[in-house]
Every structure is written in C-alpha cells, then in structure tokens.
Design a protein around this motif. Sequence first.
Motif, PDB file in Angstrom:
ATOM      1  N   MET A 136       1.050  -1.266   0.005  1.00  0.00           N
ATOM      2  CA  MET A 136      -0.166   0.058   0.004  1.00  0.00           C
ATOM      3  C   MET A 136       1.195   1.128   0.262  1.00  0.00           C
ATOM      4  O   MET A 136       1.981   1.171   0.889  1.00  0.00           O
ATOM      5  N   HIS A 137       0.458   1.878  -0.851  1.00  0.00           N
ATOM      6  CA  HIS A 137       1.400   3.497  -0.820  1.00  0.00           C
ATOM      7  C   HIS A 137       0.401   4.698  -0.711  1.00  0.00           C
ATOM      8  O   HIS A 137      -1.054   4.609  -0.988  1.00  0.00           O
ATOM      9  N   ALA A 138       0.657   5.395   0.256  1.00  0.00           N
ATOM     10  CA  ALA A 138      -0.140   6.701   0.188  1.00  0.00           C
ATOM     11  C   ALA A 138       0.157   7.805  -0.279  1.00  0.00           C
ATOM     12  O   ALA A 138       1.638   8.153  -0.504  1.00  0.00           O
ATOM     13  N   HIS A 139      -0.732   8.814  -0.844  1.00  0.00           N
ATOM     14  CA  HIS A 139      -0.754   9.954  -1.552  1.00  0.00           C
ATOM     15  C   HIS A 139      -0.640  11.082  -0.845  1.00  0.00           C
ATOM     16  O   HIS A 139      -2.241  11.332   0.007  1.00  0.00           O
ATOM     17  N   ILE A 140       0.109  11.653  -0.334  1.00  0.00           N
ATOM     18  CA  ILE A 140      -0.563  12.557   0.534  1.00  0.00           C
ATOM     19  C   ILE A 140      -0.301  14.077  -0.619  1.00  0.00           C
ATOM     20  O   ILE A 140       0.229  14.494  -1.339  1.00  0.00           O
ATOM     21  N   THR A 141      -1.467  14.691  -0.440  1.00  0.00           N
ATOM     22  CA  THR A 141      -1.877  15.971  -0.891  1.00  0.00           C
ATOM     23  C   THR A 141      -1.362  17.222   0.328  1.00  0.00           C
ATOM     24  O   THR A 141      -2.392  17.139   0.848  1.00  0.00           O
ATOM     25  N   LEU A 142      -0.902  18.165   1.003  1.00  0.00           N
ATOM     26  CA  LEU A 142      -0.836  19.104   1.923  1.00  0.00           C
ATOM     27  C   LEU A 142      -0.865  20.855   0.953  1.00  0.00           C
ATOM     28  O   LEU A 142       0.150  20.579   0.427  1.00  0.00           O
ATOM     29  N   ASP A 143      -1.350  21.261   1.420  1.00  0.00           N
ATOM     30  CA  ASP A 143      -1.532  22.652   1.170  1.00  0.00           C
ATOM     31  C   ASP A 143      -1.775  23.644   2.158  1.00  0.00           C
ATOM     32  O   ASP A 143      -2.624  24.151   2.831  1.00  0.00           O
ATOM     33  N   GLY A 144      -0.500  23.848   2.790  1.00  0.00           N
ATOM     34  CA  GLY A 144      -0.691  24.416   4.586  1.00  0.00           C
ATOM     35  C   GLY A 144      -1.150  25.759   4.056  1.00  0.00           C
ATOM     36  O   GLY A 144      -1.961  26.145   5.495  1.00  0.00           O
ATOM     37  N   PRO A 145      -0.824  26.306   3.374  1.00  0.00           N
ATOM     38  CA  PRO A 145      -1.333  28.155   3.405  1.00  0.00           C
ATOM     39  C   PRO A 145      -2.859  27.726   3.646  1.00  0.00           C
ATOM     40  O   PRO A 145      -3.809  29.548   4.105  1.00  0.00           O
ATOM     41  N   ALA A 146      -3.210  27.338   2.977  1.00  0.00           N
ATOM     42  CA  ALA A 146      -5.649  26.887   2.359  1.00  0.00           C
ATOM     43  C   ALA A 146      -4.837  26.019   3.849  1.00  0.00           C
ATOM     44  O   ALA A 146      -6.374  26.379   4.078  1.00  0.00           O
ATOM     45  N   THR A 190      -5.313  22.476   4.203  1.00  0.00           N
ATOM     46  CA  THR A 190      -5.833  21.457   3.832  1.00  0.00           C
ATOM     47  C   THR A 190      -4.627  20.225   3.341  1.00  0.00           C
ATOM     48  O   THR A 190      -4.133  20.494   2.902  1.00  0.00           O
ATOM     49  N   LEU A 191      -5.147  19.146   4.202  1.00  0.00           N
ATOM     50  CA  LEU A 191      -4.223  17.609   3.327  1.00  0.00           C
ATOM     51  C   LEU A 191      -5.410  16.922   3.038  1.00  0.00           C
ATOM     52  O   LEU A 191      -6.739  16.561   3.884  1.00  0.00           O
ATOM     53  N   ARG A 192      -5.337  15.926   2.243  1.00  0.00           N
ATOM     54  CA  ARG A 192      -5.843  14.465   2.478  1.00  0.00           C
ATOM     55  C   ARG A 192      -4.479  13.310   1.872  1.00  0.00           C
ATOM     56  O   ARG A 192      -3.559  13.448   1.121  1.00  0.00           O
ATOM     57  N   VAL A 193      -4.712  12.374   2.343  1.00  0.00           N
ATOM     58  CA  VAL A 193      -4.404  11.130   2.107  1.00  0.00           C
ATOM     59  C   VAL A 193      -5.091  10.182   1.153  1.00  0.00           C
ATOM     60  O   VAL A 193      -6.431   9.273   1.930  1.00  0.00           O
ATOM     61  N   SER A 194      -4.690  10.022   0.435  1.00  0.00           N
ATOM     62  CA  SER A 194      -5.540   8.640  -0.688  1.00  0.00           C
ATOM     63  C   SER A 194      -4.380   6.983  -0.958  1.00  0.00           C
ATOM     64  O   SER A 194      -3.429   7.885  -0.894  1.00  0.00           O
ATOM     65  N   GLY A 195      -5.164   6.179  -1.308  1.00  0.00           N
ATOM     66  CA  GLY A 195      -3.880   5.297  -2.340  1.00  0.00           C
ATOM     67  C   GLY A 195      -5.270   4.108  -2.300  1.00  0.00           C
ATOM     68  O   GLY A 195      -6.322   4.150  -1.330  1.00  0.00           O
ATOM     69  N   GLU A 196      -5.050   3.210  -2.835  1.00  0.00           N
ATOM     70  CA  GLU A 196      -5.177   2.679  -3.826  1.00  0.00           C
ATOM     71  C   GLU A 196      -5.357   1.580  -2.378  1.00  0.00           C
ATOM     72  O   GLU A 196      -3.924   0.770  -1.701  1.00  0.00           O
ATOM     73  N   GLY A 197      -6.740   1.194  -2.315  1.00  0.00           N
ATOM     74  CA  GLY A 197      -6.838   0.084  -0.841  1.00  0.00           C
ATOM     75  C   GLY A 197      -6.581   0.999   0.678  1.00  0.00           C
ATOM     76  O   GLY A 197      -6.383   0.136   1.549  1.00  0.00           O
ATOM     77  N   LEU A 198      -6.531   2.232   0.275  1.00  0.00           N
ATOM     78  CA  LEU A 198      -6.226   2.907   1.614  1.00  0.00           C
ATOM     79  C   LEU A 198      -7.983   3.694   1.883  1.00  0.00           C
ATOM     80  O   LEU A 198      -8.380   4.566   0.977  1.00  0.00           O
ATOM     81  N   PRO A 199      -8.558   4.165   2.779  1.00  0.00           N
ATOM     82  CA  PRO A 199      -9.614   4.797   3.375  1.00  0.00           C
ATOM     83  C   PRO A 199      -8.797   5.912   2.946  1.00  0.00           C
ATOM     84  O   PRO A 199      -7.967   6.306   3.205  1.00  0.00           O
ATOM     85  N   SER A 200      -9.478   6.943   2.542  1.00  0.00           N
ATOM     86  CA  SER A 200      -9.501   8.252   2.196  1.00  0.00           C
ATOM     87  C   SER A 200      -9.218   9.632   3.381  1.00  0.00           C
ATOM     88  O   SER A 200      -9.833   9.073   4.101  1.00  0.00           O
ATOM     89  N   VAL A 201      -8.546  10.278   3.960  1.00  0.00           N
ATOM     90  CA  VAL A 201      -8.320  10.700   5.228  1.00  0.00           C
ATOM     91  C   VAL A 201      -8.371  11.911   4.377  1.00  0.00           C
ATOM     92  O   VAL A 201      -6.847  13.153   3.966  1.00  0.00           O
TER      93      VAL A 201
END
Length: 156
Positions: free
Chosen positions: A1-11, A13-24
């Motif tokens: 399993m590999h997590a994809h991280i999208t972080l925008d500190g100034p805005a 927002t953070l999103r963690v997703s990936g195949e087989g992972l729950p989105s956070v």
Amino acid sequence: MHAHITLDGPAGTLRVSGEGLPSVELVRTAGTPADAHTPIGTRKGELLTLTVDGAPASIRPARGRLLRRSYRVDVRADGVRYRLVPCSYGESRLSRDGRALGLLSSSGDGRVIDEWDEGVEPTPLDLAVGTALAAAFGTGASPWWETLGDIIGELI
C-alpha cells in the motif's frame, strides 16, 4: 500500500489517499491564519475538521510546549484510538489503542517515511491515519531540557 499525500499548508488542507486506503482529509477552518510551525497551520483542535472515508473523526492535538509529549496528537476514527507522539528529534511513534505500531518521520514537506515495528502489519486505516497525522503536524521534537535552554537563551 502506498499513500498519496496532498498538503496545502497555507490553505489548511491535507488529503491522504491511495489504492486500498481509506481517504483521510484534514481541513483548517477557512479564513483562519496559519501558524508558521505546523504544516497544516494550527494545533488548535477546534479549528480542524477530520474525516476518514467521508465519516467524521475526532482529533485532539496537544498544545506543543516544553515536553515532547505536549506535541502529541490523538485521533478517534472508526472506533479506533490513535496517538502520534514525538520520541526523538525527527521521529514520532504511532500507537493504536495503546499498542505501539511504528515510527513515522516528516519534516512538514508533505512526505512521510514510515518504519513499522517488527511483527506489525499496519492496517490500511493505520497507514492512512498515521500518514495524515505525520504530514499535518510534522514529527519529532527537542527534549525538554534543550527547549528550556533555548527559551532562557532568548530571554538573555
């Protein structure tokens, strides 16, 4: 399993997703100023909204003061209690329901390195929540005596 991280500190927002992972998703309240020391922009729990696979989850970051333990972050998601707490200068320990799972490190740049304890096979929820916490709050902290020395040095 590999997590994809999208972080925008100034805005805020953070999103963690990936195949087989729950989105956070972790979101700082719109229009609130970002602090410079926390990747997500705040340690104030009342300004943060956490969802795991679209369901609300609770998050309680401690204030982050003198002791490493004061930088802990507690989450309850899907009936599971998680805690991320610094254990060295650059790493924090993730635990689930009081059981240590492994070490995470992140300098706040949106990347997380995980090292799971021997015999631990992290669940998709462990991986997604742990990655989100490390990316949102960074990992590690100085020991109390060093922090106190820095404070005294600033005062002198």
